[in-house]
Design an enzyme around this catalytic site. Sequence first.
Site, PDB file in Angstrom:
ATOM      1  N   TYR A 260      48.697  98.899  -8.896  1.00  0.00           N
ATOM      2  CA  TYR A 260      48.202  98.765  -7.762  1.00  0.00           C
ATOM      3  C   TYR A 260      48.529  99.813  -6.850  1.00  0.00           C
ATOM      4  CZ  TYR A 260      47.320  96.151  -3.548  1.00  0.00           C
ATOM      5  OH  TYR A 260      46.603  95.784  -2.337  1.00  0.00           O
TER       6      TYR A 260
ATOM      7  N   SER B   4      45.557  99.741   1.207  1.00  0.00           N
ATOM      8  CA  SER B   4      46.561  98.927   1.644  1.00  0.00           C
ATOM      9  C   SER B   4      47.884  99.711   1.859  1.00  0.00           C
ATOM     10  CB  SER B   4      47.019  98.411   0.001  1.00  0.00           C
ATOM     11  OG  SER B   4      48.344  97.824   0.146  1.00  0.00           O
TER      12      SER B   4
END
Length: 199
Positions: free
Chosen positions: A126, A113
């Site tokens: 995350y 990401s």
Amino acid sequence: MPSGSWNVVPGSPATGRNFDLTSGFSISGVVTDVSDPASVKALADYVFDTHGACHVLCNNAGVGAGGGMLDSTLNDWRWTMDVNLWSVVNGCRLFLPAMIAQDEDCHIVNTASAAGLTPYNPSISYTVSKYGVVALSESLHIEMKMKGTRVGVSVLCPGFIRTNIMDSARNRPAGLQNDAIAGATDEADAAFEAMRQHV
């Protein structure tokens, strides 16, 4: 897209489905818990037993949970790391030996990401998990080159795109649910809802 026939085997927590396509693709879904090494091994065994080789392995799983350090529970950390980081470890470890042994050009694609390149809020777990995927991928790329294998490695770092990650709690295991504590995750929930409105 290269010509010829392709066999595509997605591992997913959803029910396995078979597809017959007219464009040279054969798709067979295999129910897989990517956080569980035994489940990923079963997927790898299916792929190599059925198709004899794996030329492109895509490790693409992600969930979002928790908030900052003060808002995240241990269960948030465990679930996020299990799915976002350990799934990539499991996929690479369990597919890679056979991919090397088949001695053909092949490739591993790991999805991280943009949060794996720059600090990110609202979920610290995350961010840490995606930094881990980037580091794993870059290190594995170097290792495969140094060993002279025919396995390439890439890492994808997408920004905000429309996926179901904001609804990933639907797949959260019962053993990793948070206890209901009033107000404990209000800030994180508000942040995730704000993100949902922008994707």
